[in-house]
Design a protein around this motif. Structure first.
Motif, PDB file in Angstrom:
ATOM      1  N   THR A  10     -35.136   2.329  -8.485  1.00  0.00           N
ATOM      2  CA  THR A  10     -35.820   3.376  -7.789  1.00  0.00           C
ATOM      3  C   THR A  10     -37.180   4.385  -7.903  1.00  0.00           C
ATOM      4  N   ARG A  11     -36.675   3.957  -9.561  1.00  0.00           N
ATOM      5  CA  ARG A  11     -37.835   5.538 -10.255  1.00  0.00           C
ATOM      6  C   ARG A  11     -38.337   4.827 -12.008  1.00  0.00           C
ATOM      7  N   VAL A  12     -39.444   5.056 -12.184  1.00  0.00           N
ATOM      8  CA  VAL A  12     -39.329   4.639 -13.459  1.00  0.00           C
ATOM      9  C   VAL A  12     -40.544   5.959 -14.222  1.00  0.00           C
ATOM     10  N   ALA A  13     -40.244   6.535 -15.344  1.00  0.00           N
ATOM     11  CA  ALA A  13     -41.128   7.229 -15.840  1.00  0.00           C
ATOM     12  C   ALA A  13     -41.838   6.620 -16.832  1.00  0.00           C
ATOM     13  N   THR A  14     -42.768   6.501 -16.463  1.00  0.00           N
ATOM     14  CA  THR A  14     -43.463   6.001 -17.505  1.00  0.00           C
ATOM     15  C   THR A  14     -43.582   6.544 -19.168  1.00  0.00           C
ATOM     16  N   MET A  15     -44.096   8.228 -18.454  1.00  0.00           N
ATOM     17  CA  MET A  15     -44.614   8.849 -19.696  1.00  0.00           C
ATOM     18  C   MET A  15     -45.941   8.917 -19.897  1.00  0.00           C
ATOM     19  N   ASP A  16     -46.590   7.867 -19.570  1.00  0.00           N
ATOM     20  CA  ASP A  16     -48.316   7.957 -19.444  1.00  0.00           C
ATOM     21  C   ASP A  16     -49.037   9.329 -19.022  1.00  0.00           C
ATOM     22  N   ASP A  17     -49.613   9.349 -19.230  1.00  0.00           N
ATOM     23  CA  ASP A  17     -50.523  10.638 -18.960  1.00  0.00           C
ATOM     24  C   ASP A  17     -51.046  10.396 -17.900  1.00  0.00           C
ATOM     25  N   GLY A  18     -51.468  11.033 -16.766  1.00  0.00           N
ATOM     26  CA  GLY A  18     -51.873  10.648 -15.627  1.00  0.00           C
ATOM     27  C   GLY A  18     -51.108  12.161 -14.530  1.00  0.00           C
ATOM     28  N   ALA A  19     -52.138  11.261 -14.131  1.00  0.00           N
ATOM     29  CA  ALA A  19     -51.731  12.555 -12.346  1.00  0.00           C
ATOM     30  C   ALA A  19     -50.063  13.195 -11.856  1.00  0.00           C
ATOM     31  N   GLU A  20     -49.544  11.678 -12.358  1.00  0.00           N
ATOM     32  CA  GLU A  20     -47.824  12.255 -11.679  1.00  0.00           C
ATOM     33  C   GLU A  20     -47.241  12.775 -12.654  1.00  0.00           C
ATOM     34  N   PRO A  21     -46.064  14.076 -12.600  1.00  0.00           N
ATOM     35  CA  PRO A  21     -45.383  14.432 -13.181  1.00  0.00           C
ATOM     36  C   PRO A  21     -44.441  13.271 -13.937  1.00  0.00           C
ATOM     37  N   TYR A  22     -44.136  13.348 -14.885  1.00  0.00           N
ATOM     38  CA  TYR A  22     -43.712  12.256 -15.943  1.00  0.00           C
ATOM     39  C   TYR A  22     -44.043  11.238 -16.412  1.00  0.00           C
ATOM     40  N   GLY A  23     -45.612  10.414 -15.146  1.00  0.00           N
ATOM     41  CA  GLY A  23     -46.503   9.733 -14.560  1.00  0.00           C
ATOM     42  C   GLY A  23     -45.318   8.334 -13.819  1.00  0.00           C
ATOM     43  N   MET A  24     -44.567   9.626 -13.209  1.00  0.00           N
ATOM     44  CA  MET A  24     -43.441   8.676 -12.335  1.00  0.00           C
ATOM     45  C   MET A  24     -44.259   7.453 -11.360  1.00  0.00           C
ATOM     46  N   VAL A  25     -43.515   6.129 -11.278  1.00  0.00           N
ATOM     47  CA  VAL A  25     -43.489   5.428 -10.379  1.00  0.00           C
ATOM     48  C   VAL A  25     -42.749   5.445  -9.486  1.00  0.00           C
ATOM     49  N   GLN A  26     -42.677   5.668  -8.182  1.00  0.00           N
ATOM     50  CA  GLN A  26     -41.628   5.382  -7.612  1.00  0.00           C
ATOM     51  C   GLN A  26     -41.402   4.356  -6.877  1.00  0.00           C
ATOM     52  N   ASP A  27     -39.907   3.596  -6.680  1.00  0.00           N
ATOM     53  CA  ASP A  27     -39.636   2.286  -5.986  1.00  0.00           C
ATOM     54  C   ASP A  27     -40.507   1.164  -6.647  1.00  0.00           C
ATOM     55  N   ALA A  28     -40.163   1.327  -8.225  1.00  0.00           N
ATOM     56  CA  ALA A  28     -40.500   0.503  -8.942  1.00  0.00           C
ATOM     57  C   ALA A  28     -40.415  -1.282  -9.442  1.00  0.00           C
ATOM     58  N   ALA A  29     -41.302  -1.516  -9.697  1.00  0.00           N
ATOM     59  CA  ALA A  29     -40.657  -2.496 -10.746  1.00  0.00           C
ATOM     60  C   ALA A  29     -41.818  -2.818 -11.913  1.00  0.00           C
ATOM     61  N   LEU A  30     -41.355  -4.104 -12.861  1.00  0.00           N
ATOM     62  CA  LEU A  30     -41.565  -3.874 -14.377  1.00  0.00           C
ATOM     63  C   LEU A  30     -41.037  -5.176 -14.711  1.00  0.00           C
ATOM     64  N   ALA A  31     -42.420  -5.722 -15.425  1.00  0.00           N
ATOM     65  CA  ALA A  31     -42.375  -7.379 -15.611  1.00  0.00           C
ATOM     66  C   ALA A  31     -42.427  -6.971 -17.320  1.00  0.00           C
ATOM     67  N   VAL A  32     -41.693  -8.071 -17.222  1.00  0.00           N
ATOM     68  CA  VAL A  32     -41.056  -7.892 -18.882  1.00  0.00           C
ATOM     69  C   VAL A  32     -41.619  -9.145 -19.522  1.00  0.00           C
ATOM     70  N   ASP A  33     -41.910  -9.399 -20.107  1.00  0.00           N
ATOM     71  CA  ASP A  33     -42.576 -10.672 -20.658  1.00  0.00           C
ATOM     72  C   ASP A  33     -42.746 -11.362 -21.961  1.00  0.00           C
ATOM     73  N   GLY A  34     -41.227 -11.441 -22.382  1.00  0.00           N
ATOM     74  CA  GLY A  34     -41.177 -10.751 -24.094  1.00  0.00           C
ATOM     75  C   GLY A  34     -40.746  -9.578 -24.499  1.00  0.00           C
ATOM     76  N   GLU A  35     -41.258  -9.394 -25.798  1.00  0.00           N
ATOM     77  CA  GLU A  35     -40.786  -8.167 -25.992  1.00  0.00           C
ATOM     78  C   GLU A  35     -41.942  -7.767 -25.274  1.00  0.00           C
ATOM     79  N   LYS A  36     -43.216  -7.722 -24.724  1.00  0.00           N
ATOM     80  CA  LYS A  36     -43.788  -6.704 -23.692  1.00  0.00           C
ATOM     81  C   LYS A  36     -43.548  -6.522 -22.694  1.00  0.00           C
TER      82      LYS A  36
END
Length: 401
Positions: A10-36
């Protein structure tokens, strides 16, 4: 988890410095390729390249970068629980020292312990941190205070990363205290033991950074500078225990060497803050020690904010002043004792903690960085700082696994 996968939440707090608090992405997807991390964003924007990858749906949970403990002393012998009891029964510091207590009791126990015994004890503390999702810990020497024992501690620190799924960054802390055999001969100790041991540890590949304790009860700035000069010669970054009990100008000294961090910093003044800001030195706050020692001088958080000095948090896990093995409790303490916001606290154990260790491949959920992630059974990141004695970890993902 598959080598290639897409995590849904439902949500990913990326903690990237940006406009959204916590670097939040709502209704999120996160692709992981190996260790990255390959991609992160709203799931309705997931690129077609990842559409046929296996998916893991974490539902109404929160994903954050995995926490990092940027200041620990987890390798040591014995414990000081009896001293804790003595203090509560009214014993003074001097009385405890005369009874064989204080840091020298830990030095004695550490010197006499085998590597296996030190590792076994350290793992009990490391495992407590891992249960809260921690992916990286910094481990210091500094309780041996002779060549063989300092090297022994650093070897044990390296072994932690071999027997547990955690990254370990080591700091040589030979300038931690003056050992009993060198009392009133601190300069001689620095010259004849500390610096030669640093050189040996570096030759053995045991050192990632060099630390010191700049304080009236430890070493003065000129003595620390001698150690830092050798660190510079060896191309090792430095950090410093500074301004914990008084202001000797340690943070400014550390900043003049381009230090990764200045830690504790309760008595830090504006001059020191400005020097840190100019050097890009992170301020590492250690509320566990502040709490345990009943300190009243609060770090200059507002000054750090004003000058844009990144604020990191750490447990300072050690047998005397901070027997703490919970980064979650550390976050709560930082908010309640130092008035950090929950967003600052989470940044303090992710993005800024990585910076305090000189790490550029972790600390945020960003394309190309390590997939060191934590999945929490919570709906808002403020819950991580709000709760006391509660661990909502659902899953720890280390290097994509």
């Amino acid at each position: 988890m598959a080598k290639k996968s897409v995590l849904l939440s439902t949500r990913v707090a990326t903690m990237d410095d940006g406009a959204e608090p916590y670097g939040m992405v709502q209704d999120a997807a996160l692709a992981v390729d190996g260790e990255k991390v390959a991609w992160v964003g709203p799931r309705n924007a997931l690129p077609a390249d990842y559409s046929d990858w296996p998916t893991v749906d974490y539902g109404d949970r929160l994903i954050t970068p995995a926490p990092i403990d940027a200041h620990t002393h987890v390798v040591f012998g014995g414990n000081r629980a009896v001293e804790f009891e003595m203090r509560l029964n009214g014993a003074s510091y001097e009385e405890i020292a005369r009874a064989g207590g204080g840091i020298l009791s830990t030095v004695t126990a550490t010197r006499s312990a085998s590597e296996e015994a030190l590792l076994k004890d350290a793992l009990t503390r490391v495992d407590a941190l891992l249960t809260e999702g921690v992916s990286c810990i910094e481990v210091k020497s500094g309780y041996g205070l002779d060549t063989d024992s300092e090297l022994k501690m650093l070897r044990v620190a390296r072994r932690i990363g071999e027997v547990r799924p955690v990254r370990v960054k080591t700091s040589f802390l030979g300038a931690h205290a003056v050992p009993p055999e060198f009392q009133v001969r601190a300069d001689t100790y620095i010259r004849d033991v500390c610096i030669p041991t640093l050189r040996l540890a570096h030759e053995e590949g045991l050192v990632d950074a060099v630390d010191g304790f700049c304080e009236g009860i430890a070493f003065d700035p000129s003595q620390i500078a001698k150690v830092f000069d050798v660190a510079k010669e060896l191309n090792l970054p430095v950090k410093l225990h500074a301004e914990q009990l008084s202001n000797l100008g340690g943070a400014a000294l550390a900043a003049s060497y381009g230090a990764l961090s200045a830690d504790h910093i309760e008595y830090l003044d504006q001059v020191g803050v400005a020097a840190m800001a100019q050097a890009g030195t992170v301020g590492v706050l250690l509320p566990g020690a502040f709490y345990t020692l009943h300190e009243t001088q609060v770090p200059p958080v507002e000054l750090l904010r004003q000058y844009g000095v990144p604020i990191a948090l750490a447990t300072d896990c050690n047998p005397g002043s901070s027997p703490l093995t919970s980064l979650l409790l550390t976050m709560n303490m930082a908010c309640t004792l130092f008035r950090l916001t929950p967003e600052e606290a989470l940044a303090g154990v992710t993005r800024n903690a990585a910076q305090a260790l000189g790490l550029t491949d972790t600390g945020t959920i960003t394309e190309g960085k390590r997939a060191d992630l934590t999945v929490w059974d919570i709906t808002h990141p403020a819950e991580l700082s709000y709760r006391i004695g509660f661990n909502p970890l659902h899953t720890r993902i280390f290097g994509g696994l």
